[in-house]
Enzyme design. Structure first.
Site, mmCIF file in Angstrom:
data_model
loop_
_atom_site.group_PDB
_atom_site.id
_atom_site.type_symbol
_atom_site.label_atom_id
_atom_site.label_comp_id
_atom_site.label_asym_id
_atom_site.label_seq_id
_atom_site.Cartn_x
_atom_site.Cartn_y
_atom_site.Cartn_z
ATOM 1 N N TYR A 1 0.815 -1.205 0.000
ATOM 2 C CA TYR A 1 0.000 0.000 0.000
ATOM 3 C C TYR A 1 0.857 1.268 0.000
ATOM 4 C CZ TYR A 1 -4.015 -2.999 1.139
ATOM 5 O OH TYR A 1 -4.996 -3.954 1.120
ATOM 6 N N LYS B 1 4.389 -15.035 3.892
ATOM 7 C CA LYS B 1 4.458 -15.902 2.714
ATOM 8 C C LYS B 1 5.938 -16.148 2.417
ATOM 9 C CE LYS B 1 2.343 -18.186 -0.578
ATOM 10 N NZ LYS B 1 1.654 -19.459 -0.259
ATOM 11 N N ASP C 1 -1.986 -18.175 3.083
ATOM 12 C CA ASP C 1 -3.054 -18.979 2.505
ATOM 13 C C ASP C 1 -3.536 -20.045 3.489
ATOM 14 O OD1 ASP C 1 -0.507 -20.010 2.220
ATOM 15 O OD2 ASP C 1 -0.820 -20.830 0.224
ATOM 16 N N ASP D 1 -5.140 -6.717 6.171
ATOM 17 C CA ASP D 1 -6.352 -6.113 5.629
ATOM 18 C C ASP D 1 -7.341 -7.203 5.215
ATOM 19 O OD1 ASP D 1 -8.165 -4.312 4.649
ATOM 20 O OD2 ASP D 1 -6.965 -3.698 2.922
ATOM 21 N N ASP E 1 -10.959 -8.824 7.469
ATOM 22 C CA ASP E 1 -12.308 -8.877 6.913
ATOM 23 C C ASP E 1 -12.875 -10.287 7.007
ATOM 24 O OD1 ASP E 1 -12.186 -6.229 6.369
ATOM 25 O OD2 ASP E 1 -12.407 -6.391 4.207
#
Length: 353
Positions: free
Chosen positions: A138, A188, A220, A244, A248
């Protein structure tokens, strides 16, 4: 008198912020001066930019900042530098907040709203996501370009420094010390070089907290385990983009994205408090928005920025009492409960303070 910068924002933002201010005035009367600030799409309409300099200055001079939500399809086609979300990134950077704290806790009365199997939900869900907020993709380099053969292409760079990782890791481990003493670091590292640095630094910080158990998960796998065994998580520490997305996901397993507050903190107590939901323009002005996530942001603000733990407890207990009474806004409504409006939910919470 404590000064709180208030950013109503766009869509349902003004509705949920208005409800929260009423709750705060009831829970802690005559304690705050609320200063309204323009940011997001409304600031673009008024001033031609998503975060006017005066708005940022007001937030920087306040003792805390309370934010509703920004954005909406009205501003989807503006220049990338002028999108409402650029204001959000700008205020985070301007306030130097680097740790986003997102609790995911299922209220017992909302167990029926949990989309997971009953046997999973009954084991309880109570964890915190500590998301790094000012690094990663970001805030990395964004570039659109044309390849030598004339094809359009784009790249977004994920970059982290050691000190950025170290400071967010400390936040996570310190929180774990006051909870069940389990930190799960999510990366990751099997693919990304930045994640390998992330894992290396987190493991180094862990040496300073010998009482805390450290686990590592690839992002994942983590997204799968949050669905399969959410009760096993205590404190999750991860980078900006992964946090982020996972927060959610966490919001849905506890009933609704409208229930989740967040606090963004830096090296001082001048936090930025915002619900994790968006501006939901499709229901704006219809009195359907659930104000609980933003009201719980107000409780987090009382706790983290002002040390007003008793008042924060009162707000959280009032929310719990309303849910126990079976009162529900549309996003958490299930058979056997009573459907009420967003403004009615606010009134019911205030009546229980």
């Amino acid at each position: 008198m404590k000064k709180v910068a208030v950013i109503p924002g766009d869509g349902i933002g003004p509705e949920v912020i208005g409800a929260t201010l009423e709750v705060l005035k009831k829970a802690a009367p005559n304690q705050f001066e609320f200063i309204e600030v323009s940011m997001g799409g409304n600031a673009i309409d008024k001033y031609g930019e998503p975060l006017p300099a005066q708005s940022l200055k007001t937030c920087q001079e306040a003792d805390a900042t309370l934010l509703g939500a920004v954005g909406g399809p009205k501003w989807d086609n503006v220049s990338p530098d002028l999108r409402p979300e650029r204001g959000l990134l700008g205020v985070r950077k301007g306030l130097k907040v680097f740790a986003n704290i997102r609790p995911a806790k299922i209220f017992a009365p909302l167990a029926s709203a949990c989309p997971l199997r009953k046997d999973i939900a009954e084991k309880g869900i109570d964890f915190i996501i500590v998301r790094e907020l000012t690094g990663g993709i970001y805030f990395g380099k964004h570039e659109a370009f044309t390849t030598p053969d004339g094809e359009k292409a784009a790249r977004d760079v994920m970059e982290y420094t050691e000190h950025e990782i170290r400071r967010i890791a400390h936040v996570g481990f310190k929180m774990a010390m006051g909870r069940r003493k389990i930190v799960t670091s999510i990366d990751k590292a099997n693919i990304l070089t930045s994640s390998r640095l992330w894992r290396e630094v987190v493991e180094d910080v862990a040496k300073e907290y010998p009482e805390v158990k450290l686990n590592h998960l690839y992002v994942d796998n983590a997204s799968m385990q949050l669905i399969r065994v959410p009760h096993e998580f205590d404190v999750i520490v991860t980078e900006n983009t992964f946090g982020d997305i996972l927060s959610d996901e966490a919001s849905q397993i506890v009933g609704s994205i409208g229930m989740i507050p967040s606090a963004s903190l830096g090296d001082n107590n001048r936090g930025l408090y915002e619900p994790i939901h968006g501006s939901a323009p499709d229901i704006a002005g219809q009195d359907k928005a659930n104000p609980i996530g933003t009201i719980l942001c107000g409780a987090m603000m009382l706790r983290y920025s002002f040390g007003m733990n008793e008042e924060a407890d009162r707000i959280e207990n009032a929310v719990d009492d309303v849910l126990k009474a079976g009162l529900r806004t549309p996003d958490i409504f299930t058979e056997g409960t009573k459907l009420i409006s967003g403004s009615k939910m606010k009134e019911e919470i205030i009546s229980r303070l």
